[in-house]
Structure formats: structure tokens, C-alpha cells
Design an enzyme around this catalytic site. Structure first.
Site, PDB file in Angstrom:
ATOM      1  N   SER A 159       0.865  -1.176   0.000  1.00  0.00           N
ATOM      2  CA  SER A 159       0.000   0.000   0.000  1.00  0.00           C
ATOM      3  C   SER A 159       0.904   1.229   0.000  1.00  0.00           C
ATOM      4  O   SER A 159       1.795   1.316  -0.839  1.00  0.00           O
ATOM      5  CB  SER A 159      -0.942  -0.060   1.216  1.00  0.00           C
ATOM      6  OG  SER A 159      -1.757   1.079   1.300  1.00  0.00           O
ATOM      7  N   HIS A 186      -2.370  -1.314  -3.405  1.00  0.00           N
ATOM      8  CA  HIS A 186      -3.427  -0.337  -3.193  1.00  0.00           C
ATOM      9  C   HIS A 186      -3.025   0.954  -3.898  1.00  0.00           C
ATOM     10  O   HIS A 186      -2.025   1.583  -3.537  1.00  0.00           O
ATOM     11  CB  HIS A 186      -3.608  -0.043  -1.699  1.00  0.00           C
ATOM     12  CG  HIS A 186      -4.157  -1.178  -0.908  1.00  0.00           C
ATOM     13  ND1 HIS A 186      -4.096  -1.206   0.471  1.00  0.00           N
ATOM     14  CD2 HIS A 186      -4.774  -2.318  -1.273  1.00  0.00           C
ATOM     15  CE1 HIS A 186      -4.666  -2.323   0.907  1.00  0.00           C
ATOM     16  NE2 HIS A 186      -5.071  -3.013  -0.134  1.00  0.00           N
ATOM     17  N   ASP A 279      -4.987  -4.946   5.811  1.00  0.00           N
ATOM     18  CA  ASP A 279      -5.407  -5.817   4.713  1.00  0.00           C
ATOM     19  C   ASP A 279      -4.407  -6.963   4.585  1.00  0.00           C
ATOM     20  O   ASP A 279      -3.197  -6.734   4.530  1.00  0.00           O
ATOM     21  CB  ASP A 279      -5.477  -5.015   3.410  1.00  0.00           C
ATOM     22  CG  ASP A 279      -6.225  -5.740   2.306  1.00  0.00           C
ATOM     23  OD1 ASP A 279      -6.874  -6.758   2.606  1.00  0.00           O
ATOM     24  OD2 ASP A 279      -6.163  -5.289   1.153  1.00  0.00           O
TER      25      ASP A 279
END
Length: 339
Positions: A159, A186, A279
Site C-alpha cells: 500500500s 493499493h 489488509d
């Protein structure tokens, strides 16, 4: 709100534990907590003076209170009533609670992962070519056929801060390894087309978009689609679904881990690089049960350590290091298991 990458959140919660869990979750998810208070310590002047993009109210007592009435009547920012009692960070219910909270925040005040895209330009401008690792003799003695389908597939998950970390990892890896990668990042969809070039420009690895019906091949990194879920057919061919990813993440690292481990079992691995939120933590136990390996980027080398931290704290990561050290460990791991 003009800067959706650092949304300001004001928290009102009436238990210290709830305030602590919300503080950790919001900061780890890329949000700026500008106030975190017990309702008994606030007055109307403080409510009006607070500069925030959203009020997050999480009260164990009745919401029918003078403070809540004043909040609804006098503040201009949206008010979100919380998700109820926050689970322990390491409990199996925590990832579901966090996903629900972040999904609502994303719709109301924007997605912090939008901060990832602009950093790609720095990688495109980077001129230095870092030193590459040597291919071990044990692997050099068994050369691969070009484009051979990979029997072993690892997920690179990231991310905020991820592209730079993944690039450093790929820059260090030699070609000729008997492995393929899928890369779940992400990122805002508007930067999806630039991502392969940004992370792959100095490496010996071919960084490609996913191709429906084609296998992941040795020597390549397949970038996971932002808008459509990626799975696998029984023969290992990539399947790009018409449906999107489960909220709130695009792509969902949890779902990608489940899909990968279901297909490749003990022939898969996960490396979680720099990133916000947790996540990946919900699917980690399944990956381990299937025989997969989970490694993480070391916190002090991350732009945002929350995602790898959550895997370490859950006891799922068996090895942590900086990106280059992760590359060294993977080359050694493959050399040891090449027979």
C-alpha cells in the site's frame, strides 16, 4: 476537503480502550486524528472550534445525549456513528470491523491510498541501477525455458510506500529464478497504467498486466487489476472476474491471498511490503494452513509499517527484513529447494 490523502478525523468515545483502538486503526489507515476525547471533557465551544473533516462518535452509553444533539446541530462536517465496541486488535473479528469502518470513511472523506500514485514519478525519474544479486549455481545449472508457466507463485502485497519497496526488491533479484509473482498494490486506478514501468524499469523481471486465460510465467510480475478480482482456473490460468473486489480495498489483498493459496497451496508465498491498515491479516491463517509462506518488510524500512506490523503481531510472518534482504532470502530459499 481538498486533500483526501490526509483526512482529519475527530473521535468522541466514552471508554479509554475504544479511544485507543480507534486512534491506532485510524493512524494506521492513513488518517489524521485531530481530536480523541471522552464526551464528558468536551463543551460546545470545542465542538465548533475543532477543524475536522469528519466526526467519529462511538459511545457505549445512549446516543440520545445533549452532546450528540449539539454535534448534529452545530457542526458542518459529517458525523459517523461508530461500529460498536472495537474488537481486540489481534482477534479474528478485528479485520472485519476495520474493513467496515474504512469502507465508510472512504465513501465519506476519501481514500488515503490515493497518496500512492504521485510517488511513482520519482521512481520513473530514478537513474541509479542498484547492484543485482548473483544467480546461485544450483539454479544456474537448471536453466528455465523462456516463458515457462510458474509452478511457484508469490504475492507481493503493498500500500503506501509500496512501489518504492517493491522496486528495490525486484531490482535486487537476478533473472532465471523458477518463480512468478503477482503484485497487489493499493493505488488509485488512474495510476494503474504507470505502475508496471515504475517498478520494473531497472529489473530483469517483466512486469505485465494480468491476462485472462494465461498462466503466471517464470520471470514475470503480474500486476493485479484494480477494478476486477483476479482468481485462477483449475489449471492455474488467471481468471479476471467481472465482479470487483470486496470493499474497501481495491485490490483486496485478503481476497488475493485466499485465491492464491486455494490454487497454489504450499507452492505459494506472500511478502507484505510497506502499507496502511491490516489488509491481509484476515486471510493469513488460511495461507499458512495451505502450507504457504508469509514474509514482511521490516518496520524501520517502511514508509507505513501498519500492514506488515499487523501480520507480525498476529504471529503469521516467519521472516522480516528490508527489501534487498528479502530478495537475498528468497534467492537462498529457492536455491535450497531447487532439487
Amino acid at each position: 476537503m481538498t486533500d483526501k490523502t490526509s483526512a482529519r478525523i475527530a473521535v468522541i468515545a466514552d471508554t479509554s480502550l475504544q479511544r485507543h483502538v480507534l486512534q491506532q486503526a485510524l493512524a494506521g489507515g492513513g488518517y489524521q486524528v485531530v481530536l480523541n476525547s471522552d464526551p464528558t471533557r468536551l463543551d460546545e465551544e470545542q465542538l465548533v472550534a475543532c477543524e475536522t473533516d469528519l466526526w467519529l462518535v462511538d459511545l457505549a452509553q445512549s446516543e440520545d445525549s445533549p452532546l450528540v444533539d449539539s454535534l448534529l446541530e452545530r457542526v458542518s462536517a459529517p458525523v459517523l456513528f461508530g461500529e460498536g465496541h472495537a474488537p481486540e486488535r489481534h482477534s479474528e473479528n478485528y479485520p472485519r470491523w476495520e474493513r467496515s469502518l474504512f469502507g465508510k470513511l472512504k465513501r465519506l472523506v476519501g481514500d488515503p491510498t490515493q497518496a500512492v500514485g504521485p510517488s511513482l514519478q520519482a521512481l520513473l525519474d530514478e537513474a541509479q541501477r542498484p547492484a543485482r544479486l548473483e544467480l546461485p549455481q544450483a539454479l544456474a545449472d537448471t536453466p528455465l525455458k523462456a516463458g515457462e508457466p510458474a509452478r511457484q507463485v508469490w504475492l507481493l502485497a503493498a500500500s503506501l510506500g509500496g512501489p518504492a519497496a517493491v522496486k528495490a526488491f525486484l531490482d535486487a533479484l537476478p533473472g532465471g529464478l523458477p518463480i512468478g509473482f503477482i503484485y497487489a498494490q493499493h493505488i488509485d486506478a488512474s495510476f494503474e497504467a504507470v505502475l508496471p514501468q515504475a517498478v520494473g524499469r531497472h529489473s530483469q523481471w517483466h512486469v505485465n498486466s494480468a491476462r485472462h486465460g494465461d498462466p503466471v510465467r517464470c520471470g514475470e510480475v503480474v500486476v493485479v487489476p484494480i477494478s476486477n478480482e483476479l482468481g485462477f482456473a483449475e489449471d492455474g490460468a488467471m481468471q479476471i472476474a467481472e465482479r470487483g473486489w470486496p470493499e474497501p480495498y481495491s485490490p483486496s489483498i485478503d481476497q488475493m491471498m485466499l485465491n492464491l493459496a486455494q490454487q497454489f497451496g504450499a507452492q505459494c508465498g506472500v511478502i507484505a511490503f510497506s502499507g496502511m491498515g491490516s489488509d491481509g491479516s484476515a486471510a493469513a491463517a488460511y495461507v499458512k494452513r495451505q502450507g504457504g509462506v508469509i514474509w514482511t518488510q521490516r518496520a524501520d524500512s517502511c514508509a507505513s509499517p501498519s500492514m506488515p506490523d499487523s501480520l507480525r503481531e498476529g504471529g503469521y510472518s516467519s521472516f522480516s527484513a528490508d527489501p534487498r534482504e528479502l530478495a537475498v532470502a528468497l534467492v537462498n530459499h529457492l536455491a535450497e529447494h531447487c532439487s
